[in-house]
Design a protein around this motif. Structure first.
Motif: not given
Length: 58
Positions: A36-37, A39-41, A43-44
């Motif tokens: 999850s981290a 993926l967030i990285y 997308v950011d």
């Protein structure tokens, strides 16, 4: 005193996981949090790249 006795009785009813089960489920949680981290990285980073292209004209 009654509260402590009832608490002990309730804790005796708890089914505690075995050591292999605990390790396996902990590994699964760590893996999912890491995924999850990441993926967030990503997308950011994508949004940052898009914002630079739109607002800085680059």
């Amino acid at each position: 005193m009654n509260f402590i006795q009832e608490t002990k009785e309730e804790l005796n009813k708890v089914v505690w996981p075995s050591r292999p089960q605990l390790i396996s489920e902990s590994a699964a949680v760590i893996f999912m949090v890491s995924l999850s981290a990441a993926l967030i990285y990503l997308v950011d980073g994508l949004f940052k790249w898009l914002a630079e292209r739109i607002f800085l004209g680059g």
